[in-house]
Design a protein around this motif. Structure first.
Motif, PDB file in Angstrom:
ATOM      1  N   VAL A 617       0.785  -1.124   0.064  1.00 45.19           N
ATOM      2  CA  VAL A 617      -0.012  -0.110   0.190  1.00 45.19           C
ATOM      3  C   VAL A 617       0.872   1.118   0.197  1.00 45.19           C
ATOM      4  CG1 VAL A 617      -0.226   0.304   2.412  1.00 45.19           C
ATOM      5  CG2 VAL A 617      -2.032   0.984   1.012  1.00 45.19           C
ATOM      6  N   ASP A 618       0.399   2.439  -0.466  1.00 39.97           N
ATOM      7  CA  ASP A 618       1.063   3.525  -0.654  1.00 39.97           C
ATOM      8  C   ASP A 618       1.346   4.063   0.723  1.00 39.97           C
ATOM      9  OD1 ASP A 618       1.715   6.453  -1.979  1.00 39.97           O
ATOM     10  OD2 ASP A 618       0.462   6.696  -0.173  1.00 39.97           O
ATOM     11  N   GLN A 619       2.752   4.412   0.996  1.00 39.95           N
ATOM     12  CA  GLN A 619       3.440   4.630   2.290  1.00 39.95           C
ATOM     13  C   GLN A 619       2.829   5.878   2.900  1.00 39.95           C
ATOM     14  OE1 GLN A 619       5.715   2.658   4.073  1.00 39.95           O
ATOM     15  NE2 GLN A 619       4.630   1.332   2.584  1.00 39.95           N
ATOM     16  N   ARG A 620       2.236   6.711   2.098  1.00 37.89           N
ATOM     17  CA  ARG A 620       1.459   8.004   2.916  1.00 37.89           C
ATOM     18  C   ARG A 620       0.022   7.490   3.328  1.00 37.89           C
ATOM     19  NH1 ARG A 620       2.751  13.764  -0.153  1.00 37.89           N
ATOM     20  NH2 ARG A 620       5.141  13.531  -0.003  1.00 37.89           N
ATOM     21  N   LEU A 621      -0.496   6.642   2.632  1.00 40.61           N
ATOM     22  CA  LEU A 621      -1.809   5.978   3.096  1.00 40.61           C
ATOM     23  C   LEU A 621      -1.520   5.269   4.288  1.00 40.61           C
ATOM     24  CD1 LEU A 621      -4.857   5.680   2.440  1.00 40.61           C
ATOM     25  CD2 LEU A 621      -4.176   3.651   1.123  1.00 40.61           C
ATOM     26  N   ARG A 622      -0.336   4.521   4.316  1.00 40.12           N
ATOM     27  CA  ARG A 622       0.041   3.590   5.409  1.00 40.12           C
ATOM     28  C   ARG A 622       0.087   4.499   6.724  1.00 40.12           C
ATOM     29  NH1 ARG A 622       1.122  -1.524   5.957  1.00 40.12           N
ATOM     30  NH2 ARG A 622       2.325  -2.294   7.816  1.00 40.12           N
ATOM     31  N   ALA A 623       0.820   5.778   6.489  1.00 42.39           N
ATOM     32  CA  ALA A 623       1.026   6.609   7.588  1.00 42.39           C
ATOM     33  C   ALA A 623      -0.212   6.838   8.198  1.00 42.39           C
ATOM     34  CB  ALA A 623       2.058   7.816   7.419  1.00 42.39           C
ATOM     35  N   ARG A 624      -1.103   7.490   7.397  1.00 40.92           N
ATOM     36  CA  ARG A 624      -2.484   7.869   7.940  1.00 40.92           C
ATOM     37  C   ARG A 624      -3.018   6.933   8.539  1.00 40.92           C
ATOM     38  NH1 ARG A 624      -5.684   9.068   3.133  1.00 40.92           N
ATOM     39  NH2 ARG A 624      -7.064   9.830   4.623  1.00 40.92           N
ATOM     40  N   ALA A 625      -3.153   5.558   8.160  1.00 38.39           N
ATOM     41  CA  ALA A 625      -3.880   4.543   8.687  1.00 38.39           C
ATOM     42  C   ALA A 625      -2.985   4.190  10.000  1.00 38.39           C
ATOM     43  CB  ALA A 625      -3.708   3.195   7.797  1.00 38.39           C
ATOM     44  N   LEU A 626      -1.740   4.374  10.110  1.00 42.38           N
ATOM     45  CA  LEU A 626      -1.358   4.042  11.486  1.00 42.38           C
ATOM     46  C   LEU A 626      -1.650   4.994  12.690  1.00 42.38           C
ATOM     47  CD1 LEU A 626       2.519   3.236  10.139  1.00 42.38           C
ATOM     48  CD2 LEU A 626       0.951   1.666  11.479  1.00 42.38           C
ATOM     49  N   LEU A 627      -1.728   6.366  12.096  1.00 44.33           N
ATOM     50  CA  LEU A 627      -2.241   7.508  13.064  1.00 44.33           C
ATOM     51  C   LEU A 627      -3.579   7.258  13.505  1.00 44.33           C
ATOM     52  CD1 LEU A 627      -0.854  10.663  11.131  1.00 44.33           C
ATOM     53  CD2 LEU A 627      -0.154   9.679  13.069  1.00 44.33           C
ATOM     54  N   ALA A 628      -4.579   6.747  12.436  1.00 39.15           N
ATOM     55  CA  ALA A 628      -5.826   6.260  12.936  1.00 39.15           C
ATOM     56  C   ALA A 628      -6.026   5.451  13.710  1.00 39.15           C
ATOM     57  CB  ALA A 628      -6.784   6.047  11.591  1.00 39.15           C
ATOM     58  N   LEU A 629      -5.107   4.218  13.741  1.00 38.14           N
ATOM     59  CA  LEU A 629      -5.163   3.229  14.424  1.00 38.14           C
ATOM     60  C   LEU A 629      -4.631   3.598  15.989  1.00 38.14           C
ATOM     61  CD1 LEU A 629      -5.725   0.100  14.901  1.00 38.14           C
ATOM     62  CD2 LEU A 629      -3.588  -0.278  13.952  1.00 38.14           C
ATOM     63  N   GLY A 630      -3.608   4.335  16.057  1.00 39.55           N
ATOM     64  CA  GLY A 630      -3.057   4.940  17.176  1.00 39.55           C
ATOM     65  C   GLY A 630      -4.255   5.537  17.744  1.00 39.55           C
ATOM     66  N   ASN A 631      -5.228   6.241  17.245  1.00 38.81           N
ATOM     67  CA  ASN A 631      -6.033   7.118  17.995  1.00 38.81           C
ATOM     68  C   ASN A 631      -7.072   6.170  18.731  1.00 38.81           C
ATOM     69  OD1 ASN A 631      -4.803   9.521  17.023  1.00 38.81           O
ATOM     70  ND2 ASN A 631      -6.151   9.681  15.220  1.00 38.81           N
ATOM     71  N   LEU A 632      -7.444   5.095  17.941  1.00 35.33           N
ATOM     72  CA  LEU A 632      -8.313   4.246  18.553  1.00 35.33           C
ATOM     73  C   LEU A 632      -7.897   3.608  19.778  1.00 35.33           C
ATOM     74  CD1 LEU A 632      -9.886   2.571  15.133  1.00 35.33           C
ATOM     75  CD2 LEU A 632     -11.099   4.172  16.937  1.00 35.33           C
ATOM     76  N   CYS A 633      -6.483   3.480  19.679  1.00 33.80           N
ATOM     77  CA  CYS A 633      -5.585   2.519  20.948  1.00 33.80           C
ATOM     78  C   CYS A 633      -5.685   3.606  21.976  1.00 33.80           C
ATOM     79  CB  CYS A 633      -4.198   2.179  20.587  1.00 33.80           C
ATOM     80  SG  CYS A 633      -4.128   0.995  19.206  1.00 33.80           S
ATOM     81  N   ARG A 654       8.520  10.780   7.560  1.00 30.79           N
ATOM     82  CA  ARG A 654       9.744  11.518   7.525  1.00 30.79           C
ATOM     83  C   ARG A 654      10.443  10.945   6.227  1.00 30.79           C
ATOM     84  NH1 ARG A 654      11.380  15.083  11.400  1.00 30.79           N
ATOM     85  NH2 ARG A 654      10.558  14.533  13.643  1.00 30.79           N
ATOM     86  N   SER A 655      10.595   9.768   6.148  1.00 27.93           N
ATOM     87  CA  SER A 655      11.179   8.943   4.807  1.00 27.93           C
ATOM     88  C   SER A 655      10.614   9.541   3.473  1.00 27.93           C
ATOM     89  CB  SER A 655      11.226   7.538   5.000  1.00 27.93           C
ATOM     90  OG  SER A 655       9.822   7.076   4.928  1.00 27.93           O
ATOM     91  N   GLU A 656       9.228   9.652   3.628  1.00 31.89           N
ATOM     92  CA  GLU A 656       8.309  10.117   2.564  1.00 31.89           C
ATOM     93  C   GLU A 656       8.395  11.827   2.079  1.00 31.89           C
ATOM     94  OE1 GLU A 656       6.634   8.076   0.286  1.00 31.89           O
ATOM     95  OE2 GLU A 656       7.963   6.798   0.968  1.00 31.89           O
ATOM     96  N   ASP A 657       9.044  12.370   3.092  1.00 34.39           N
ATOM     97  CA  ASP A 657       9.114  13.784   3.116  1.00 34.39           C
ATOM     98  C   ASP A 657       7.548  14.312   2.985  1.00 34.39           C
ATOM     99  OD1 ASP A 657       9.912  16.425   3.113  1.00 34.39           O
ATOM    100  OD2 ASP A 657      10.088  16.762   1.096  1.00 34.39           O
TER     101      ASP A 657
END
Length: 927
Positions: A617-633, A654-657
């Motif tokens: 999956v697109d890494q920016r999309l992955r970053a957004r998903a990790l943030l959303a999942l973290g919010n639920l945690c 950071r790696s994707e700027d």
């Protein structure tokens, strides 16, 4: 001489408080209110014969005139901008309509009906219109566009003998959900009004009543094929038992549930049970039901019969006063289950037309009002009913054709069609052959374009909108509307209206199953599932722009509520078809919805599943998903897991700027650091996040970082800085028209003022924030304000009010399921108890708070830590060290036994375990 007249009584809910808070604005506002009511009454040939304060009494010659006046008045009242007139809270008017015989004298009236309607009015709530049964009957007979009825059951009114059947008028575009009626019995239920009569089911109704009330049976299952009328019978039986179950009667439609893990969630949602983090949903239901004498109606159990059986088997032994009425095509096979076979309707009864014929005629007259059974067509009508074996759904499908076919022509076509289908469907039970034949016969009469659309629409679950149908069918809006209208006319699709007055369509379960069989056989299933998923990805993306705040928040949350079954199917479809990016995108868009609706575990599971399967999956999309999942945690109190996910999101960004991802990751990392008492790290994260959001021009991100900085300043004792940050937040939120954010901003400001010793100012802001949160149905906002207000009232010496607020905040926080909120409420309860003469409860509250802060790794907020320490000192002095320790330990152990251990879904554990762990260094020092 007695006259029969219809009366409309109205008054303003909470008018005393409005006058108390807005003595200058209320005269003008009341004048506007009076003018609206006077116009609405006069426009329907009625007249106001009495006013008492803000209460208005009007009379009409005909019931429907009173109904139309009430509709017009509520619409104009709801559309009025009361803030322009100086009111913070809009005026909400409750109304009651009843007709009856009265005696008129000198322009006034007397009679029992006036006593009844005044008591009926007192039972309602602002914005609600209540009706007597006689007025409701007039509405049903006449039909009024964009108006519905909700059956609230038999109720006992104060000082009025006997029970009275009460209905609620539902006006398109206006709120429909209100608290339970304030009647003597106040039995809560959610039973919908039956759209059709329940013909010739007296024997089954009597047996259901006998088994549920006069036998040891606690599970009664209505069995029969699809379309036989099980749901209608269950609803009718339940409506007759409202006065028997003081704990309420609750109807749960399971037709859209295919995942057994969601059974408990569906029931909890109907019962408004918020599941606390880490607690099994079924266990939460058991605690919520307790010893309440309640009837649970579980409809459409057959597609997950094993899961339903396990659910009921786990529920009934622990809640001894619960009864369950289930409908299913297959028995649940549980010990003690009492089964009632539901057969077809009789064609003839006592040598007269039986209920099957009556149903056919009733449905035919709805399609063609001039239809009658005559000597000429009588034999054909009887033969039609015999050919479909008296199955209610088949009768309705056949009767729908009288719009274009005479009974004689209908008989000839139906006869040949069913014969053909019976000969080719020998593996099905006879009744299913007949019902299947009726559906296929209706399908065969469709045009090729209508047949294609019918097959396609079966991909939806829980209904669909016009826009959804257009997207999945692939036609323009006009063509789609024409097809839907045709399918509605043929009884293959049903039309209703949603709360926002948009048309909504659905299929009966049996018809949908048939359509899905055809869609699968056509080879188009995957294509249509993709179109379905794409539509709901787009819908969720649009919703995500509004559901986190702003003037359209509640509307969009309601849209997602309505589409939740489709959203789940879209997620499952995207994953099944290997479209992981769509699944991740959809899950990201829904994280805040899952949070507000208490579906935290489901949200975690679905997001983690999508991420685990989406390696490319697109890494920016992955970053957004990790943030959303973290919010639920964070919502579940899983702060270490949240930190791991946030740090991974920051590393990817950071790696994707990815500038926005970096800013968002920094902000949430700062939030988690602050929650764990790491103030220096919190400040560094938030300052960098704020600078980045400002450079990017992201107003919601700016507001979020400013709020977090205000909390940091409050905890550090920098009160002037905290107020300055909150001033900046308010400016951003006003630009965003974020009413929810502004409400929380008031509460945060009140916490600062409270810490500065400005208790009167703080109390006013806390009260405003609490009221605004109540109006917006924000339980977290209510609890947040109540906890702070309790401390203020304690400082002002109002011990009784402080205790009440602390207990309400604790109860609300438990419902919401936020362990940090609960710990705060326990701390405040201990403060109050240290001064109110209940030191044992205070010590237990401190023990409970200690346990929750230990498992969530969150210290006591610095801005009231001294108060908690002072309360502990007082309690130890009152009880003695040994007795204090005993009660403190008792509170800690009690909270431990509440099963607060968070059980994370395996998908989340797998994802966190595989994530790279970055060292916890201050971001300012990072390269």
């Amino acid at each position: 001489m007695p006259l029969r007249r219809t009366f409309l009584f109205t008054d303003i809910e909470g008018s005393y408080r409005q006058w108390e808070r807005h003595p200058i604005a209320m005269p003008a506002a009341l004048a506007v209110h009076d003018a609206i009511l006077q116009r609405a009454v006069a426009a329907q040939n009625g007249h106001v014969f009495k006013t008492i304060g803000d209460a208005i009494c009007a009379v009409f010659d005909h019931p429907l005139d009173g109904v139309r006046a009430a509709i017009a008045a509520q619409q104009e009242l709801f559309a009025t901008d009361w803030q322009v007139l100086g009111l913070v809270q809009p005026i909400r008017v409750r109304m009651a309509l009843q007709d009856g015989e009265v005696v008129e004298h000198d322009g006034d009236f007397s009679g029992l009906v006036l006593n009844r309607i005044s008591r009926l009015l007192r039972a309602g709530h602002g914005g609600q219109v209540l009706l007597s049964r006689s007025v409701a009957d007039q509405i049903e007979r006449a039909g009024i566009d964009q108006v519905g009825l909700r059956d609230l059951g038999e109720r006992r009114l104060r000082d009025v003998p006997g029970a009275h059947h009460i209905y609620q008028l539902e006006i398109a575009g206006l709120p429909h959900a209100f608290p339970p009626l304030e009647t003597l019995d106040a039995v809560a239920h959610n039973l919908p009004v039956a759209l059709n009569t329940c013909l010739d089911r007296e024997a089954e109704l009597a047996e259901i009543r006998r088994l549920l009330l006069d036998s040891p049976a606690r599970l009664v299952t209505l069995l029969g094929p699809g379309g036989i009328g099980k749901t209608r019978l269950a609803l009718h039986a339940a409506s007759q038992l409202i006065d028997v179950f003081p704990g309420g009667i609750w109807f749960v439609d399971l037709s859209g549930i295919r995942d057994t893990a969601l059974i408990s969630t569906a029931v909890a949602s109907v019962l408004s049970v918020r599941v606390e983090p880490g607690i099994d949903t079924q266990r939460a239901l058991i605690e919520a039901i307790g010893d309440r004498e309640m009837l649970l109606v579980l409809d459409n159990c057959e597609q997950i019969v094993d899961g339903i059986a396990r659910f009921i088997a786990g529920l009934l032994p622990t809640v001894p006063r619960l009864r369950v009425l289930a409908t299913s095509r297959a028995p649940l096979e549980l010990r003690g289950e009492q089964r009632i076979e539901i057969g077809p309707l009789p064609i003839e009864k006592n040598d007269d037309a039986g209920p099957a014929v009556q149903l056919f005629i009733e449905r035919a007259q709805q399609i063609r009002p001039s239809f009658e059974m005559t000597e000429t067509n009588q034999e054909s009508v009887y033969e039609i009913c015999r050919r479909v074996d008296g199955i209610p759904l088949a009768l309705e499908l056949a009767a729908a054709r009288v719009a274009v076919l005479s009974p004689e022509a209908l008989r000839a076509r139906l006869s040949s069609r069913l014969t053909l289908l019976t000969s080719t469907s020998r593996d099905l039970p006879e009744r299913h052959q007949t019902l299947r034949g009726a559906i296929e016969w209706s399908y065969a009469l469709l045009s090729p374009e209508e047949q294609s659309a019918f097959r396609t629409l079966s991909v939806f679950q829980g209904g669909w909108s016009l826009a959804g149908a257009q997207a999945v069918i692939g036609l323009d809006d006009v063509a789609t509307m024409e097809i839907l209208a045709s399918l509605c006319d043929k009884s293959l699709v049903r039309l209703s209206e949603s709360d926002d007055a948009e048309p909504r369509y659905s299929m009966l379960e049996t018809i949908q199953e048939y359509g899905m069989e055809l869609l699968t056989a056509s080879g188009d299933l995957d294509t249509k599932r993709v179109a379905h998923a794409e539509f709901f990805v787009d819908l969720s993306a649009e919703a995500s722009q509004f559901i986190q705040g702003g003037p359209h928040q509640m509307r969009w949350l309601g849209i997602l509520d309505r589409e939740i079954a489709n959203l789940r199917v879209a997620l499952e479809g995207a994953l099944d078809l290997g479209h992981a990016a769509s699944a991740v995108d959809l899950s990201i868009n829904l994280w805040y919805y899952w949070s507000t609706r208490g579906l935290l575990e489901e949200g975690q599971r679905r997001l983690a599943s999508a991420l685990n399967l989406a390696s490319e999956v697109d890494q920016r999309l992955r970053a957004r998903a990790l943030l959303a999942l973290g919010n639920l945690c964070v919502e579940r109190g899983e702060l270490p897991a949240a930190e791991v996910l946030y740090r991974q999101a920051l590393q990817i960004s950071r790696s994707e700027d990815y500038a926005l991802g970096i800013a968002q990751s920094l902000s949430v990392l700062g939030m988690v650091s602050g929650m764990q008492g790491q103030s220096e790290e919190e400040y560094a994260y938030q300052i960098e996040a704020l600078d980045r959001c400002r450079s990017l021009g992201v107003p919601r991100g700016i507001a979020s970082s400013l709020v977090n900085l205000a909390v940091w300043a409050l905890n550090m004792g920098k009160f002037d800085d905290a107020l300055a940050y909150l001033d900046q937040v308010r400016a951003e939120q006003e630009r965003l028209q974020d009413d929810v954010g502004l409400t929380f901003g008031k509460a945060y400001r009140a916490y600062v003022l409270q810490s500065m010793g400005k208790f009167d100012e703080a109390a006013n802001l806390f009260e405003e924030a609490e009221e605004e949160s109540l109006r917006s149905d924000m339980l977290d906002g209510v609890c947040f304000a109540q906890v702070g207000r309790a401390v203020v009232e304690l400082e002002r010496g109002n011990l009784a009010l402080a205790l009440l607020l602390a207990e309400e905040a604790l109860a609300g926080s438990r419902i919401r399921g936020d362990r940090i909120f609960i710990a705060n409420a326990f701390d405040v309860l201990a403060m109050v108890c240290s001064k109110s003469g209940d030191p044992q409860q205070g010590a237990e509250a401190l023990g409970a708070a200690h346990h929750l802060r230990t498992v969530t790794n969150t210290p006591t907020p610095a801005y009231w830590a001294p108060r908690v320490a002072h309360a502990r000192s007082n309690l130890e002095a009152l009880l003695g060290s040994r007795e204090f320790a005993r009660h403190w330990e008792r509170g800690r152990q009690t909270e431990m036994r509440s099963n607060w251990l968070v059980v994370a879904p395996p998908e989340l554990l797998e994802l966190v375990a595989s994530a790279p762990h970055e060292s916890r260094s201050c971001p300012a020092a990072a390269p």
